[in-house]
Motif scaffolding. Sequence first.
Motif, short mmCIF file in Angstrom:
data_model
loop_
_atom_site.label_atom_id
_atom_site.label_comp_id
_atom_site.label_asym_id
_atom_site.label_seq_id
_atom_site.Cartn_x
_atom_site.Cartn_y
_atom_site.Cartn_z
N ASN A 1 2.59 -97.39 34.86
CA ASN A 1 2.01 -96.12 35.27
C ASN A 1 2.90 -95.31 36.20
N HIS A 2 4.17 -95.70 36.34
CA HIS A 2 5.08 -95.00 37.24
C HIS A 2 6.43 -94.80 36.57
N ALA A 3 6.96 -93.61 36.69
CA ALA A 3 8.26 -93.33 36.09
C ALA A 3 9.39 -93.99 36.86
N GLN A 4 9.21 -94.18 38.17
CA GLN A 4 10.27 -94.70 39.02
C GLN A 4 10.36 -96.22 38.93
N ASP A 25 0.08 -102.00 36.26
CA ASP A 25 0.04 -102.35 34.85
C ASP A 25 1.28 -103.11 34.41
N VAL A 26 1.68 -104.10 35.22
CA VAL A 26 2.83 -104.94 34.88
C VAL A 26 2.34 -106.19 34.17
N ARG A 27 2.94 -106.52 33.04
CA ARG A 27 2.49 -107.66 32.24
C ARG A 27 2.99 -109.00 32.77
N GLY A 28 4.23 -109.01 33.29
CA GLY A 28 4.75 -110.28 33.74
C GLY A 28 6.21 -110.20 34.14
N HIS A 47 15.42 -116.97 53.33
CA HIS A 47 15.84 -115.95 52.38
C HIS A 47 15.75 -114.56 53.02
N TYR A 48 16.53 -113.64 52.47
CA TYR A 48 16.42 -112.22 52.78
C TYR A 48 16.15 -111.46 51.49
N PHE A 49 15.48 -110.33 51.62
CA PHE A 49 15.17 -109.55 50.43
C PHE A 49 15.39 -108.07 50.70
N ALA A 50 15.56 -107.32 49.64
CA ALA A 50 15.70 -105.86 49.74
C ALA A 50 15.09 -105.24 48.50
N PHE A 51 14.60 -104.02 48.63
CA PHE A 51 14.19 -103.28 47.45
C PHE A 51 14.47 -101.80 47.67
N ALA A 52 14.61 -101.09 46.57
CA ALA A 52 14.95 -99.66 46.61
C ALA A 52 14.63 -99.06 45.26
N ASN A 53 14.71 -97.76 45.16
CA ASN A 53 14.51 -97.10 43.88
C ASN A 53 15.68 -97.39 42.95
N ILE A 110 -5.73 -106.76 40.98
CA ILE A 110 -5.13 -105.47 40.63
C ILE A 110 -3.88 -105.28 41.47
N GLU A 111 -2.79 -104.92 40.80
CA GLU A 111 -1.56 -104.60 41.51
C GLU A 111 -1.40 -103.09 41.56
N ILE A 112 -1.09 -102.59 42.73
CA ILE A 112 -0.88 -101.16 42.94
C ILE A 112 0.34 -101.00 43.82
N MET A 113 1.07 -99.92 43.63
CA MET A 113 2.23 -99.69 44.47
C MET A 113 1.76 -99.43 45.90
N ARG A 114 2.47 -100.03 46.85
CA ARG A 114 2.08 -99.93 48.25
C ARG A 114 1.88 -98.48 48.68
N GLY A 115 2.80 -97.60 48.30
CA GLY A 115 2.68 -96.20 48.70
C GLY A 115 1.45 -95.52 48.15
N ASP A 116 1.05 -95.88 46.91
CA ASP A 116 -0.17 -95.31 46.34
C ASP A 116 -1.39 -95.75 47.12
#
Length: 369
Positions: free
Chosen positions: A206-209, A68-71, A172-178, A93-99
Amino acid sequence: MAEILVVGASIAGQTLAYWLARHGMRATLVERAPGLRTGGNGVDLRDQATEVAEQMGIMPRVRAAAADVRGIKFVDAADRAVARMNMSRNGEIEIMRGDLVALLHEVTAPEVEYLFGDSVGSMEEDAGGVTVSFEAGTTRRFDLVVGADGLHSSVRRMAFGPEDGLLRHMGHYFAFANADSALGEDRWVTMYNQPGKMAGLYRSGNHAQAKAYFIFRSEPLAYDHRDVEQQRTLLKEAFGHDTSWRVSELLEGALADPDFYFDALSQARLPSWSKGRVALVGDAAYCASPASGAGAELAVVGAYRLAEELAGASDHRVAFRRYEESHRELVDRKQRIGPNVRMMVPKNHLGMWARNAFATSMGLLSRGS
């Protein structure tokens, strides 16, 4: 009944195992991690991928868990919005990979043997099958082996050779984390640019994190893709001197996160996705890079097509050939990612200004907050 080993319990591997079982084949799924890898970023399901998910019975729950991300909101150093890009698309539809991984596990586990905390140590193929020696010390026999073990696939290395020449570095290189859930604007991706770099925040409705994102331009770097501490060092070297916006805060949190992830923006480009009794699916075969936004789509559709062809052909060589013929056009199209990376990570200040000005004039962006 065909005995098939699937290596990797992510999106491609679990989708493939599900459909193999539905077609009456016996699938064993081995995963190096001790359990499901439930972290990760948002992934998109669209077009035929949503049709496959409907047939698996998971689409109602996918919709319920949608990010539920608008942009995207681009900000300056003072956190003022300089432009926004609407991301909503019909039928996507976008969903978190872990879900998504968890949903796939729920429908796949009743029919599939899972081996967590283990991986393939070696494979020996002969005319009748493949003898697989696992790192835990056991040896088993399978009719076919399918590598669904990601960009740095061990199955691909064993069957096709080193990844040099098979992966195309995209500069390019990328990283992501909480990240701290209090940061960023709810239901928006917030991006801050410096020349050749981007730091950002992802806030799903839809996610607190929250999630922190980093991208930086670079020629290929020499590092071990399994050495997380080395990867943390590379990210710190790229962003550690940047004290503008919230970069220091996001970097500190990312470096401390046990789910920290780092890799190159790369594409897998193979002339063939099979060799003998071994085939590849998902990122192991045709990673389009996160910049494409098509990883989950290619994984789900490719896994479905591979299972369908194996079910419909008595000879695995025919099935593998038909799988490639049916899926190659979509892969080729999704690997042509256009200006996505250049828009997200302009090379210099002029590029940042031009990105905002051009996109605004084309109606893609709106100025201000």
